[in-house]
Write a protein that holds these residues in place. Structure first.
Motif, PDB file in Angstrom:
ATOM      1  N   GLY A 282       0.800  -0.734  -0.355  1.00 31.62           N
ATOM      2  CA  GLY A 282       0.024   0.148   0.409  1.00 31.62           C
ATOM      3  C   GLY A 282       1.199   1.505  -0.136  1.00 31.62           C
ATOM      4  N   MET A 283       0.354   2.681   1.182  1.00 26.98           N
ATOM      5  CA  MET A 283       1.564   3.463   0.895  1.00 26.98           C
ATOM      6  C   MET A 283       2.529   3.213   0.916  1.00 26.98           C
ATOM      7  N   ILE A 284       3.348   3.636   0.662  1.00 19.49           N
ATOM      8  CA  ILE A 284       5.045   3.925   0.509  1.00 19.49           C
ATOM      9  C   ILE A 284       5.956   5.585   1.093  1.00 19.49           C
ATOM     10  N   PHE A 285       6.589   5.273   1.873  1.00 17.44           N
ATOM     11  CA  PHE A 285       7.132   6.884   2.306  1.00 17.44           C
ATOM     12  C   PHE A 285       8.791   6.803   2.761  1.00 17.44           C
ATOM     13  N   GLU A 286       9.299   7.457   2.352  1.00 17.91           N
ATOM     14  CA  GLU A 286      10.320   7.969   3.192  1.00 17.91           C
ATOM     15  C   GLU A 286      10.571  10.185   3.865  1.00 17.91           C
ATOM     16  N   ALA A 287      11.093   9.442   4.661  1.00 14.60           N
ATOM     17  CA  ALA A 287      11.214  11.115   5.257  1.00 14.60           C
ATOM     18  C   ALA A 287      12.902  11.968   4.257  1.00 14.60           C
ATOM     19  N   TYR A 288      12.641  13.090   4.004  1.00 19.40           N
ATOM     20  CA  TYR A 288      13.681  13.728   3.993  1.00 19.40           C
ATOM     21  C   TYR A 288      13.778  14.813   4.643  1.00 19.40           C
ATOM     22  N   ALA A 289      15.485  15.107   4.920  1.00 11.18           N
ATOM     23  CA  ALA A 289      15.334  16.782   5.318  1.00 11.18           C
ATOM     24  C   ALA A 289      16.798  17.567   4.059  1.00 11.18           C
ATOM     25  N   PRO A 290      15.853  18.276   3.500  1.00 11.67           N
ATOM     26  CA  PRO A 290      17.474  18.957   2.604  1.00 11.67           C
ATOM     27  C   PRO A 290      18.312  19.901   3.389  1.00 11.67           C
ATOM     28  N   PRO A 291      18.917  20.389   3.115  1.00  8.75           N
ATOM     29  CA  PRO A 291      20.080  19.407   1.594  1.00  8.75           C
ATOM     30  C   PRO A 291      20.175  18.712   1.880  1.00  8.75           C
ATOM     31  N   VAL A 292      20.206  17.603   3.139  1.00  9.72           N
ATOM     32  CA  VAL A 292      20.765  16.509   3.140  1.00  9.72           C
ATOM     33  C   VAL A 292      19.896  15.679   2.156  1.00  9.72           C
ATOM     34  N   ARG A 293      20.751  15.086   1.635  1.00 12.09           N
ATOM     35  CA  ARG A 293      20.403  14.464   0.122  1.00 12.09           C
ATOM     36  C   ARG A 293      19.877  12.825   0.559  1.00 12.09           C
ATOM     37  N   VAL A 294      20.432  12.025   1.449  1.00 12.82           N
ATOM     38  CA  VAL A 294      19.891  10.285   1.445  1.00 12.82           C
ATOM     39  C   VAL A 294      18.763  10.341   2.919  1.00 12.82           C
ATOM     40  N   ALA A 295      18.332   9.471   2.407  1.00  9.73           N
ATOM     41  CA  ALA A 295      16.842   9.298   3.443  1.00  9.73           C
ATOM     42  C   ALA A 295      16.759   9.093   4.853  1.00  9.73           C
ATOM     43  N   LEU A 296      16.073  10.017   5.479  1.00 11.66           N
ATOM     44  CA  LEU A 296      16.561   9.695   6.952  1.00 11.66           C
ATOM     45  C   LEU A 296      15.198   8.531   7.658  1.00 11.66           C
ATOM     46  N   GLY A 297      14.650   7.848   6.999  1.00 12.62           N
ATOM     47  CA  GLY A 297      13.561   7.259   7.728  1.00 12.62           C
ATOM     48  C   GLY A 297      12.702   6.177   6.056  1.00 12.62           C
ATOM     49  N   GLY A 298      12.197   5.780   5.858  1.00 17.40           N
ATOM     50  CA  GLY A 298      11.377   4.447   5.800  1.00 17.40           C
ATOM     51  C   GLY A 298      10.452   3.760   6.192  1.00 17.40           C
ATOM     52  N   GLY A 299       8.946   3.582   5.547  1.00 10.34           N
ATOM     53  CA  GLY A 299       8.203   2.796   5.767  1.00 10.34           C
ATOM     54  C   GLY A 299       7.041   2.591   4.812  1.00 10.34           C
ATOM     55  N   GLY A 300       6.149   2.389   5.304  1.00  9.16           N
ATOM     56  CA  GLY A 300       4.663   1.387   4.190  1.00  9.16           C
ATOM     57  C   GLY A 300       3.748   0.310   4.587  1.00  9.16           C
ATOM     58  N   ARG A 301       3.385  -0.451   3.956  1.00 12.70           N
ATOM     59  CA  ARG A 301       2.272  -1.080   4.173  1.00 12.70           C
ATOM     60  C   ARG A 301       2.632  -2.190   3.981  1.00 12.70           C
ATOM     61  N   TYR A 302       2.936  -3.442   4.781  1.00  8.81           N
ATOM     62  CA  TYR A 302       2.991  -4.264   4.144  1.00  8.81           C
ATOM     63  C   TYR A 302       1.859  -5.513   4.681  1.00  8.81           C
ATOM     64  N   ASP A 303       0.598  -5.552   3.883  1.00  8.43           N
ATOM     65  CA  ASP A 303      -0.626  -6.429   4.206  1.00  8.43           C
ATOM     66  C   ASP A 303      -0.182  -8.131   4.554  1.00  8.43           C
TER      67      ASP A 303
END
Ligand code: HAM
Length: 435
Positions: A282-303
């Motif tokens: 389902g929904m998937i996402f990643e957190a970012y804080a520019p100008p830092v380019r790498v993702a600070l976290g990630g997640g989503g739905r896994y049914d």
């Protein structure tokens, strides 16, 4: 620096963390734990080692090839965990299926991936985690998004955002076109790496119709913070794809609800965004804080993951903040690590004769919950005091013969450079006042 012979050197991609590094990491961990408490997540631990087959099942090609794998003495193929969602699904099946739902489980663990060492990418790193098991409702997706946002806000970030997509929409579309799950995952791997053209070429190779290619191209180009306009476009594109529209409806509900919990303006919808892990539905996402380019976290739905491992069909959704990367981003954005002030006392005997009294005084301070370190290097008073200032002690207690005769000591405030002759009881009272 002393040279350690190469033979005994540190492994590439592994890090030694200095006390100040650990303090920063612990600060972020303490904020994760604060959110466990606020949102009702119970902290668990699972073994660092799991069966390779469990970890590999849906981890995606990239992670599968980058695991630390070996055969143990019992002949089992095992691996160091590269992430926690698969272990948590196993943990749930083994221990908690009879518990009332939903379950909110949290963790703070080290993970291992044989990634190429580079900025923000280590071979051992720390993940926090929030897994909400048992609910398929959009409120639970939104809770997980809220947590991702709230963690960064509480740490002092202000310009962060969350990149989001709904992989269910894309999966249903590809399914309609007869593209197998394996091939879907190949396409997501390419999208995850930002190789949009390669993903489209692969679709063509797999025999997608030209009409479908047009839909995919248009869909993958839709992205932005102004998602209400984007959603209208997407709905038009999906008009003939009933199952994709059902998934899309779920995405719209999640986005609608997100406005109720501080996420307005923080969500960047991107229909070409995919993640390497293969268990998402389902929904998937990643957190970012520019100008830092790498993702600070990630997640989503896994049914489907719990079912795949042999459990009852159980929907779930979760998030893992990357704790080392959050520290890195805080350093880079100059966000302060707010340490609580507490008295740190350095106890100095002025000579041999008063050493035993100094030992006793340090012991008494600690029994009153006052942090105390004893001078154990036989330094002169002057040198001991200069060490204490350099090491940022807040106070020194100087134990001298003359004062002891009257039952007193010298309490020196190293931050303000003033000192008083007081009884130990009085010193303890003054130091505790600050606690
Ligand atoms: P992930 O995106 O693979 O997701 O990892 C989550 C976060 O861990 C990344 O966004 C990143 O901050 C950090 N991370 C990953 N690899 C490294 C590395 N080599 N060095 C430093 N930090 C790294 C997962 O692991 C999923 N289990 C998330 C999840 C939870 N999905 C559902 N529930």
């Amino acid at each position: 620096m002393i040279q350690v012979s190469k033979k005994y050197g540190k492994l590439r991609g592994m890090r030694d963390l200095l006390p100040e590094d650990v303090a920063k990491l612990n600060y972020v961990k303490s904020m994760v734990r604060k959110l466990f408490q606020l949102y009702g997540y119970k902290e668990i631990l699972t073994p660092t080692l799991e069966l390779f087959s469990l970890l590999a099942a849906k981890s995606g090609k990239d992670i599968r090839q980058r695991m630390y794998v070996f055969t143990d003495l019992g002949g089992r193929r095992v691996a160091l965990r590269p992430e926690m969602t698969a272990p948590v699904a196993r943990f749930y099946i083994n221990n908690m299926t009879s518990y009332p739902k939903p379950l909110r489980l949290g963790y703070i663990v080290n993970c291992f991936r044989y990634d190429e060492p580079q900025y923000g990418r280590y071979r051992e790193f720390w993940q926090g985690g929030f897994e909400l098991i048992g609910s398929k409702e959009p409120e639970s997706d939104v809770e997980i998004l809220e947590i991702a946002d709230s963690l960064l806000k509480r740490l002092g970030f202000s310009n962060h955002y969350i990149k989001i997509n709904h992989i269910g929409v894309i999966r249903e579309l590809l399914e309609y076109e007869g593209i197998s799950e394996d091939d879907q995952n190949r396409i997501f791997t390419l999208l995850d790496k930002g190789k949009l053209m390669d993903a489209l070429n692969l679709l063509k190779e797999l025999g997608a119709s030209s009409r479908f290619m047009e839909t995919a191209k248009s869909l993958f180009s839709l992205k932005g913070f102004n998602y209400n306009e984007i959603l209208i476009e997407v709905e038009k594109l999906l008009i003939d794809y009933e199952d994709a529209l059902t998934a899309f409806e779920n995405f719209k509900q999640i986005l609608d609800l997100s406005e109720k919990c501080g996420l307005t303006g923080r969500l960047f919808v991107d229909f070409s965004f995919a993640r390497g892990l293969e268990y998402y539905t389902g929904m998937i996402f990643e957190a970012y804080a520019p100008p830092v380019r790498v993702a600070l976290g990630g997640g989503g739905r896994y049914d489907k993951l719990i079912e795949l491992f042999g459990g009852e069909p159980t929907p779930a959704v979760g998030y893992s903040p990357g704790l080392d990367r959050i520290v890195l981003a805080m350093d880079e954005l100059k966000i302060p690590f707010k340490q609580e002030w507490y008295a740190r006392v350095f106890v100095i005997p002025v000579n041999e004769k008063v050493k035993s009294e100094a030992v006793e005084i340090a012991y008494k301070l600690r029994s009153f919950d006052i942090s105390a370190e004893l001078e154990v290097m036989n330094r002169s008073l002057k040198r001991a005091l200069s060490y204490a200032s350099n090491m940022k002690f807040t106070h020194a207690i100087i134990v001298g013969e003359k004062e002891l005769l009257k039952g007193e000591i010298v309490l020196r405030n190293l931050e303000r450079n003033v000192q008083y002759v007081v009884t130990l009881e009085e010193a303890i009272r003054l130091l505790r006042e600050k606690l």
